[in-house]
Motif scaffolding. Structure first.
Motif, PDB file in Angstrom:
ATOM      1  N   GLU A  76      49.395   1.661  70.446  1.00  0.00           N
ATOM      2  CA  GLU A  76      49.111   0.452  69.504  1.00  0.00           C
ATOM      3  C   GLU A  76      50.459   0.348  68.532  1.00  0.00           C
ATOM      4  OE1 GLU A  76      45.448   1.570  67.220  1.00  0.00           O
ATOM      5  OE2 GLU A  76      46.574   1.174  65.328  1.00  0.00           O
ATOM      6  N   ALA A  77      51.163   1.406  68.244  1.00  0.00           N
ATOM      7  CA  ALA A  77      52.431   0.853  67.497  1.00  0.00           C
ATOM      8  C   ALA A  77      53.212   0.177  68.122  1.00  0.00           C
ATOM      9  CB  ALA A  77      53.096   2.358  67.287  1.00  0.00           C
ATOM     10  N   GLY A  78      53.370   0.393  69.479  1.00  0.00           N
ATOM     11  CA  GLY A  78      54.404  -0.619  70.558  1.00  0.00           C
ATOM     12  C   GLY A  78      53.955  -1.981  70.442  1.00  0.00           C
ATOM     13  N   LEU A  79      52.579  -2.299  70.459  1.00  0.00           N
ATOM     14  CA  LEU A  79      52.306  -3.628  70.192  1.00  0.00           C
ATOM     15  C   LEU A  79      52.653  -4.326  69.183  1.00  0.00           C
ATOM     16  CD1 LEU A  79      48.861  -4.083  71.930  1.00  0.00           C
ATOM     17  CD2 LEU A  79      50.802  -5.035  72.593  1.00  0.00           C
ATOM     18  N   LEU A  80      52.248  -3.432  67.767  1.00  0.00           N
ATOM     19  CA  LEU A  80      52.517  -3.782  66.315  1.00  0.00           C
ATOM     20  C   LEU A  80      53.862  -4.015  66.123  1.00  0.00           C
ATOM     21  CD1 LEU A  80      49.598  -2.017  64.749  1.00  0.00           C
ATOM     22  CD2 LEU A  80      49.708  -4.130  65.241  1.00  0.00           C
ATOM     23  N   ASP A  81      54.813  -3.480  66.546  1.00  0.00           N
ATOM     24  CA  ASP A  81      56.168  -3.694  66.379  1.00  0.00           C
ATOM     25  C   ASP A  81      56.747  -4.400  67.219  1.00  0.00           C
ATOM     26  OD1 ASP A  81      56.808  -2.070  68.510  1.00  0.00           O
ATOM     27  OD2 ASP A  81      57.451  -0.301  67.427  1.00  0.00           O
ATOM     28  N   ARG A  82      55.928  -4.848  68.000  1.00  0.00           N
ATOM     29  CA  ARG A  82      56.424  -6.030  69.003  1.00  0.00           C
ATOM     30  C   ARG A  82      57.231  -5.319  70.209  1.00  0.00           C
ATOM     31  NH1 ARG A  82      54.617 -10.610  66.520  1.00  0.00           N
ATOM     32  NH2 ARG A  82      54.802 -10.396  64.466  1.00  0.00           N
ATOM     33  N   SER A  83      57.474  -4.040  70.357  1.00  0.00           N
ATOM     34  CA  SER A  83      58.410  -3.682  71.348  1.00  0.00           C
ATOM     35  C   SER A  83      57.699  -3.672  72.721  1.00  0.00           C
ATOM     36  CB  SER A  83      58.638  -2.119  71.236  1.00  0.00           C
ATOM     37  OG  SER A  83      57.538  -1.324  71.052  1.00  0.00           O
TER      38      SER A  83
END
Lengths: 295, 295
Positions: free
Chosen positions: A133-140
DNA sequence: GCAACCCATACGTTTTCGGTATGCCTATGG
DNA sequence: CCATAGGCATACCGAAAACGTATGGGTTGC
């Protein structure tokens, strides 16, 4: 410093004439003459020698010409590149995936992507249930291949397929002898569970299945990934209920059996940030659908 | 495609905020906002994601940013280069010279030029009496070191020195025994002449000298260059009257004697096209004067 | 719930640009 | 020697673009 002036300058330099250049630029001669003089005023030196037969570059003008051409080309290139990226014809796509899908999907997905998305730099990043989830949100990552989907206000989902749930048991277990295991036979057996349903809907699909059959399995361990669960199954810690594709790359000594009377499945989904919606992502979803369909 | 828009775009991208960028650009925020949207409209895709905490580049914006920066740098570079060339701090100087001056001048002139004109690409071209004028007019050389000067409506002259006329005689000639030769002793002796006075004023200076002393020398040959004349002198064809600097690089077997009662000289001049007048040429003239003075 | 921040929109003013008419200079030709 | 043609520069006017001020709307944070 105006790019239009440079364009005018280049035209006059190439035509060696204000009139001809004005013709090429589809404008009248006097305003072009004015713009050239303004450019010269800005630079503080004449760029042309005015003769009776037209205009001729001075040394200073010659020095400007090459760079003006390059600058014009770069500016055009820039807007073309931006358009191409926006149209999904060029750019970068960082693909996140969960390891449980890697063996089943990537070998077919990667060539398909390279074929369908020429000119796109592809990057593949393994995601865990806790970081996806974090990977998508921080655009990584731009898109994530998930099982199951990520549910979040900022994240959009496209389901591209589903995997039936199967029972993973040690090969020497009594259950391994059945071609299909009735759900009722699981009653009371220890379960290796994936993360808590609140955090992970995959696990919640399993809970729902058991609840529907009124079967209770005591949870002996919670693990982060499907393959960790399989390791514990192999160690005799208990049983696991996992998506069918987990068979690929599973350790020896584990067998997978369908659950009789249960067609429950877990969705395979492509997830991405709503605000990153783009033709590139649409193309990616198409590829993923195609590959999953013949999985 | 306007360069100003690109400059605005870069500012916003770097500040990640329209307001901050407007501040940096010394303008109000609303018009900057408008310009950014116009740029996006021109490209046909959003370049920024608008958040509540400012602006953030999209992939398309990122693609544009690097080239926009390069284009801006090139445009600036171009006008700076043009200014530098106009100011004589950079550029190319093609120096034409007549071979008779080469041995006397170039060894000192070249280092002097490299010192005084750093950043200038120097080129040296030998000119003959018959091509020097055309070389200037068609701009294949910027300046010409001439002896004597070129007289032409389009060409400007700066005299930087003068060379006394001397008599060139074979070493075994009777005249060679005199430390200075009276002009009257030349009466009737064969003269190796340079091109006809109409075309070449050097020759006309010699004619004037002889006429003034009422001496007649039959012309046995006309040659293009001073050194060709010396070759014929060595061959015993006749005598030659040449500028003093011709001694350098003259073949063995020729001696040079001053003419008693004659202080006639030929000017050394720098010549250039009137319309090519530039600081670079002024600097060149200064160098030439300095070098000729201590010749 | 109010203040602060930030971007977007609206509107009037000013600057800049482009078009037309015209002038000046030089070369060319009868 | 005058007339004509070709080429650039200047003058003036109308149109378009940009800038500034005022203001609105949405979100964050106290």
């Amino acid at each position: 410093m105006d790019l239009r002036r440079l364009r005018y300058f280049v035209a006059v330099a190439e035509e060696r004439s204000v009139g001809k250049a004005a013709d090429r630029l589809r404008m009248a001669q006097p305003p072009l003459s004015v713009q050239i003089r303004k450019l010269e005023a800005e630079i503080g030196a004449p760029l042309f020698r005015r003769g009776t037969r037209g205009m001729d570059l001075t040394e200073a003008g010659l020095a400007l010409l090459s760079r003006a051409n390059e600058a014009l080309a770069l500016a055009n290139d820039g807007i073309e590149a931006a358009r191409a990226v926006a149209a999904g014809q060029r750019g970068r796509l960082s693909v996140g995936y969960m390891f449980v899908l890697a063996n089943a999907l990537l070998p077919k997905l990667v060539p398909e992507l390279r074929k369908s998305l020429p000119g796109i730099d592809l990057e593949f990043v393994e995601l865990s249930a806790s970081t996806r989830e974090a990977g998508l949100l921080d655009r990584s990552v731009t898109v994530a291949l998930c099982m199951p989907a990520i549910h979040h206000r900022e994240i959009q989902i496209a389901q591209v397929g589903a995997q039936r749930l199967m029972l993973a048991v040690p090969a020497r277990s009594a259950l391994a002898r059945l071609s299909a295991v009735p759900v009722s036979r699981l009653q009371g057996r220890p379960l290796i569970a994936l993360p808590h349903p609140d955090a992970n809907p995959a696990s919640s699909a399993i809970s729902a299945l058991l609840r529907r059959h009124q079967v209770v399995m005591p949870i002996v361990s919670r693990v982060e990934t499907v393959h960790s669960a399989l390791s514990l199954v192999l160690a005799g810690e208990g049983l696991a209920i996992v998506p069918a594709c987990a068979r690929l790359g599973a350790p020896h000594g584990i067998v997978f059996r369908p659950l009789r009377d249960a067609t429950d499945s877990i969705e395979i989904a492509v997830c991405w940030r709503r605000d990153a919606q783009s033709p590139l992502i649409r193309s990616f979803v198409k590829c993923a659908e195609k590959v999953v369909a013949r999985m």
